[in-house]
Design a protein around this motif. Structure first.
Motif, PDB file in Angstrom:
ATOM      1  N   ALA A  11       0.835  -1.122  -0.008  1.00 59.34           N
ATOM      2  CA  ALA A  11       0.199  -0.003   0.045  1.00 59.34           C
ATOM      3  C   ALA A  11       0.904   1.206  -0.182  1.00 59.34           C
ATOM      4  N   GLY A  12       1.974   1.270   0.665  1.00 55.54           N
ATOM      5  CA  GLY A  12       2.707   2.448   0.865  1.00 55.54           C
ATOM      6  C   GLY A  12       3.515   2.709  -0.735  1.00 55.54           C
ATOM      7  N   LEU A  13       3.920   1.650  -1.246  1.00 52.41           N
ATOM      8  CA  LEU A  13       4.610   1.566  -2.516  1.00 52.41           C
ATOM      9  C   LEU A  13       3.668   2.171  -3.624  1.00 52.41           C
ATOM     10  N   ALA A  14       2.269   1.720  -3.638  1.00 55.55           N
ATOM     11  CA  ALA A  14       1.265   2.023  -4.489  1.00 55.55           C
ATOM     12  C   ALA A  14       1.221   3.629  -4.289  1.00 55.55           C
ATOM     13  N   LEU A  15       0.989   4.097  -2.784  1.00 53.85           N
ATOM     14  CA  LEU A  15       0.928   5.552  -2.467  1.00 53.85           C
ATOM     15  C   LEU A  15       1.852   6.476  -3.033  1.00 53.85           C
ATOM     16  N   ALA A  16       3.254   5.747  -2.883  1.00 53.09           N
ATOM     17  CA  ALA A  16       4.505   6.572  -3.525  1.00 53.09           C
ATOM     18  C   ALA A  16       4.232   6.569  -5.062  1.00 53.09           C
ATOM     19  N   LEU A  17       3.770   5.809  -5.730  1.00 58.39           N
ATOM     20  CA  LEU A  17       3.686   5.748  -7.189  1.00 58.39           C
ATOM     21  C   LEU A  17       2.715   6.506  -7.415  1.00 58.39           C
ATOM     22  N   ALA A  18       1.800   6.731  -6.985  1.00 57.65           N
ATOM     23  CA  ALA A  18       0.349   7.525  -7.274  1.00 57.65           C
ATOM     24  C   ALA A  18       0.733   9.120  -7.064  1.00 57.65           C
ATOM     25  N   SER A  19       1.701   9.356  -6.040  1.00 55.91           N
ATOM     26  CA  SER A  19       1.715  10.858  -5.665  1.00 55.91           C
ATOM     27  C   SER A  19       2.853  11.341  -6.452  1.00 55.91           C
TER      28      SER A  19
END
Length: 86
Positions: A11-19
């Motif tokens: 989830a952290g990786l997905a959030l970092a990629l989305a931002s």
């Protein structure tokens, strides 16, 4: 526990990629010239005008649905292939 940690990391990786997407207006690179003014135009187009797709590039959708089957009519150009001479 390992399954929860893996989920949190994912989830952290997905959030970092989305931002990581930028939302700033486009500017020319330092030392590069802007595109030439088109013939007949009063001013040079802006970056937003250059990146916006034209009507021809994004046509409106035609929502004409086939509601009934129809028998195809005769086609006078539907000919068999010519045989090759021997």
């Amino acid at each position: 526990m390992a399954r929860i940690a893996r989920g949190v990391a994912l989830a952290g990786l997905a959030l970092a990629l989305a931002s990581c997407g930028g939302r700033q207006p486009l500017k020319p690179v330092a030392g590069q010239k802007l595109p030439a003014v088109p013939v007949g135009a009063a001013t040079a187009p802006t970056a937003a005008q250059l990146t916006a797709p034209s009507i021809q590039a994004r046509p409106e959708r035609n929502v004409e649905l086939l509601t009934q089957s129809k028998v195809r009519g005769e086609d006078e150009f539907d000919l068999p292939p010519e045989s090759e001479p021997r």
